[in-house]
Enzyme design. Structure first.
Site: not given
Ligand code: M6R
Length: 611
Positions: A2, A27, A73, A99-100, A484, A488, A491, A507, A606
Site C-alpha cells: 500500500c 507498493r 495491496w 497501510n498495515g 535467485e 526472478k 515472480e 535426490h 515491493k
Molecule cells: O525489501 P526487502 O529486501 O526486505 O524485501 C524482501 C523480499 O520481499 C524481496 O526480496 C522479494 O522477494 C522480491 N520481490 C524479490 O525479487
C-alpha cells in the site's frame, strides 16, 4: 504494501496526489483512490491501477489544495471499488488512508456494530476510521486526541492519514510499523510512504517514528508521541535525484535497474574500496568490528532476494572469516524461540528496510541481547533505525518489484564485510586480500560486458518463453544464484521454476527431466566445476535442454550445452555478482515475451510491510 500520499499547501492537490500514487504504485496496485477537501470531503476510488482511477476521473472537477491518496495491496477484502481507500467514517466527516493491518479489527467492528455503526467495506481500515469517530463522539475531545486514544486500543501495524471536514487545512498522520515520510516545503507539506512522491518538490524530509502522531498544516508540522509528549523533529536532506526514480527511456524499471548495475555496484563500493592504497572500509562497521571479529556465530536474517544474498554471505563469512553462519528466513525466525548466545552477531538484510518479518525478527533478536547489523538500501527506512549499526548498499531507488540491483549491491557490501572481518582476524593472507580488492574494482566493467550480450540472452528467452517449468542448478557460491534465478523467473513470468544445489538433483528433481525441461546450470570455472560438469551430463543423458552460464572461453561447456552464456572470469567468491546478471536478463525477456507486467507482477508488492 500500500502506498500513501497526502498534500496540504497552495497547489492543486489532485495532480500532486496522482503523480505521487504513480510513483508509489510499486507498493500495491489492486485499487487506488483519493479524498479531496474543499468545503465537502469527497472520496473517489477505483479498482485497478492508478491509471484506471485517472481515466475514471477525467471529466470530474477536482479542485482542492488538500487531499490524500492511496494505492492498495489487498489484505482484508477483495480488490474492488468498495474496499479501495480512502474510507469514510460513518458520519462521512472523516476519511482515512491506511497501510498495515489492524489485527483486532473484528473485536472493534463487533462493538461498533452493536452501537449501530454500519460498514460498507470488508476492510480493517474502515473499522479504524469509524472507531476514531466513535472515540471522539464519546470523549468529546479534539480529533488529534481521539486518534491518539483510538490508536492506544489498536493492535497491529499502521501508517494512517486522516482528513476531516472540520479541519479544512489539516492532515493527521500516525505510524506504527509502517513507514511515513513528511516532505517539508515552503507553505506546503507532503506525506508519503517513501520519499519518491516528494523529491520533485523538496529534499527536506522528516521521518515519522513509530508511535508518533503528526498534525500537519501547510505552514506547520507538530509531532507528538502517542503518550502526548511533543517531540522536536529532525529535518533530513535527501540526496535522491529525480532521475533515479524515472524510467529514463527504458521500457521497464526492471530493465533500467538491471542495466544500472555497473554503476550501482560501483556506488556500493564508492569511498569504501581502494585497491591501489590497499583500503577496504565500511564506516558503519567500525564501532562493531570487534564484535564481529570475536563472534562465535553470525545469524543472517532476510526474506526473498535478501535471503539469497544472505546465503552468499554464509559462504563468504565461513570461507574468509572462519565464523559459523546460519541464514534464517526472518518470517520463521520470528516465531521460533531462537537461541541467541552471547557472542552472536545478527546481520539483517533488506532492500526496502521495511519488511515486516525482518523488522520483527530484528526486535526478537534484540530482545535476546543480540547486536544487530543492518544491510539496507533505503536510507532512513525502519530497519536501519532499528539496528545498532549498519551499512547502506547505495544502489539507488529500486522500483521494479523484482529485485535486481539491490541483490548485487547487497552481495557487494556483504563481501566487503566478510573480507574486512577476515583481515582483522588474520584469516586471509595479504595477497588474498589484495587480490580481492583488485577484483572488486574490476566487477563493474565485467558486469557491463555481460550486459553487452543482452541480445544473445533475449534470443534464448524467445526459445524458452513457453516452457511450463524451469530448473536452475548451481554449486557453492552459485547455489544461491540458482535460487535467485528461479525466484526472478517465477515472480515475473509465472513459470514454475525451482533452484537447487546441482548435486541434490539426483535426490529427486532429476525425475522431472525430460526433453521439455529447460535446465539452467551456473557452471563457472571454480572449485566445483568438475562436479557440475558431471551434473550437466546427467541432465543431457535424460534429454533435458541445457543452458549454461559459463566462464568465457570454456570449450568443454560449449560442446555439452545447447546454449552457453559466457561471463568474464573473476575471483570465485565474487562470481555471484556476475553469474546472476544473465539470469535477471533471461527472466526479464521471458516475462515481456509472455505479456506479463514485469514491474508490477500479479499479487506482489515491493515492500512487504505486513506479515
Ligand atoms: O525489501 P526487502 O529486501 O526486505 O524485501 C524482501 C523480499 O520481499 C524481496 O526480496 C522479494 O522477494 C522480491 N520481490 C524479490 O525479487
Amino acid at each position: 504494501m500500500c502506498g500513501i500520499v497526502a498534500y496540504t499547501g497552495y497547489r492543486e492537490a489532485y495532480p500532486v496526489l496522482l503523480k505521487g500514487l504513480k510513483r508509489l504504485e510499486y507498493r500495491g496496485y489492486d485499487s487506488a483512490g483519493i479524498a479531496l477537501l474543499n468545503g465537502d470531503l469527497n472520496v473517489y476510488k477505483k479498482k485497478g491501477k492508478v491509471s484506471d482511477l485517472e481515466s475514471h476521473l477525467k471529466e470530474t472537477q477536482l479542485h482542492s489544495t488538500i487531499g490524500v491518496g492511496h494505492t492498495r495491496w489487498a489484505t482484508h477484502g477483495q480488490p474492488n471499488d468498495v474496499n479501495a481507500h480512502p474510507h469514510y467514517s460513518f458520519n462521512k466527516r472523516l476519511a482515512i488512508i491506511h497501510n498495515g493491518i489492524i489485527e483486532n479489527y473484528n473485536v472493534l467492528k463487533q462493538d461498533l456494530t452493536n452501537k449501530g455503526y454500519q460498514f460498507l467495506s470488508e476492510t480493517d481500515s474502515e473499522v479504524l476510521v469509524h472507531f476514531i469517530e466513535d472515540v471522539q463522539a464519546n470523549s468529546n475531545c479534539s480529533l488529534e486526541e481521539a486518534i491518539r486514544l483510538a490508536l492506544h486500543q489498536v493492535v497491529g501495524a499502521y501508517a494512517i492519514v486522516v482528513i476531516s471536514k472540520d479541519h479544512p487545512d489539516t492532515l493527521f498522520a500516525a505510524r506504527k510499523g509502517s513507514p511515513l515520510v513528511i516532505g517539508v516545503g515552503k507553505g506546503e507539506h507532503f506525506l508519503a510512504s517513501d520519499a519518491t512522491p516528494i523529491i520533485e518538490y523538496t529534499s527536506d524530509v522528516i521521518y515519522l517514528d513509530d508511535l508518533e502522531i503528526a498534525v500537519i498544516t501547510k505552514d506547520k508540522v507538530s509531532i507528538k508521541s502517542l503518550d502526548d509528549v511533543l517531540t522536536t523533529p529532525y529535518v533530513h536532506t535527501l540526496e535522491m535525484e529525480l532521475e533515479a526514480i524515472e524510467k529514463n527511456g527504458f521500457d521497464h524499471f526492471m530493465l533500467k535497474e538491471i542495466f544500472e548495475q555497473p554503476k550501482s555496484v560501483k556506488d556500493s563500493m564508492r569511498g569504501r574500496v581502494n585497491a591501489a592504497k590497499g583500503h577496504l572500509l565500511l564506516g558503519g562497521l567500525r564501532d562493531y568490528l570487534n564484535k564481529l571479529v570475536h563472534a562465535q556465530r553470525v545469524v543472517i536474517l532476510g526474506c526473498g532476494t535478501s535471503w539469497h544474498a544472505g546465503l552468499v554471505a554464509e559462504y563468504l563469512f565461513e570461507e574468509f572469516a572462519r565464523i559459523p553462519v546460519e541464514v534464517e528466513y526472518a518470517s520463521e525466525f520470528r516465531y521460533r524461540n531462537p537461541i541467541i548466545n552471547e557472542g552472536d552477531v545478527v546481520i539483517a538484510i533488506s532492500q526496502s528496510g521495511e519488511t515486516a518479518d525482518t523488522l520483527a525478527a530484528i526486535e526478537l533478536a534484540k530482545s535476546k541481547g543480540a547486536i544487530i547489523f543492518g544491510v539496507c538500501n533505503v536510507v532512513g527506512s525502519s530497519i536501519p533505525r532499528a539496528t545498532h549499526a549498519g551499512a547502506y548498499t547505495h544502489a539507488g531507488p529500486e522500483i521494479g518489484v523484482a529485485s535486481t540491483k539491490a541483490f548485487t549491491a547487497q552481495v557487494t557490501v556483504l563481501s566487503m564485510m566478510a573480507i574486512i572481518v577476515a583481515r582483522a582476524k588474520g584469516t586471509i593472507t595479504e595477497s588474498q586480500y589484495q587480490e580481492l580488492l583488485v577484483e572488486f574494482e574490476n566487477i563493474p566493467a565485467k558486469i557491463q560486458r555481460i550486459l553487452d550480450k543482452h541480445a544473445q540472452i533475449e534470443y534464448i528467452a524467445d526459445i524458452f518463453k513457453d516452457a511450463r517449468n524451469f530448473l536452475f542448478l548451481g554449486r557453492g557460491y552459485n547455489f544461491p544464484v540458482a535460487l535467485e534465478g528461479a525466484l526472478k523467473l517465477k515472480e515475473i513470468s509465472y513459470i514454475h521454476a525451482e533452484g537447487y544445489p546441482a548435486a541434490e538433483m539426483k535426490h529427486g528433481p532429476i525425475a522431472l527431466i525430460d526433453e521439455e525441461m529447460p535446465v539452467v546450470f551456473i557452471a563457472t570455472r571454480d572449485s566445483s566445476y568438475e562436479k557440475i560438469i558431471s551434473n550437466i551430463q546427467e541432465v543431457r543423458a535424460r534429454k533435458g535442454r541445457v543452458i549454461v552460464v559459463a566462464t568465457e572461453g570454456d570449450a568443454l561447456v560449449e560442446k555439452m550445452a545447447e546454449f552457453v552464456i559466457e561471463i568474464p572470469h573473476t575471483h570465485e567468491a565474487l562470481v555471484p555478482l556476475l553469474s546472476v546478471i544473465p539470469l535477471q536478463i533471461l527472466s526479464y525477456h521471458i516475462a515481456v515475451m509472455r505479456g506479463c507486467n514485469v514491474d508490477q507482477p500479479r499479487n506482489l508488492a515491493k515492500s512487504v510491510t505486513v506479515e
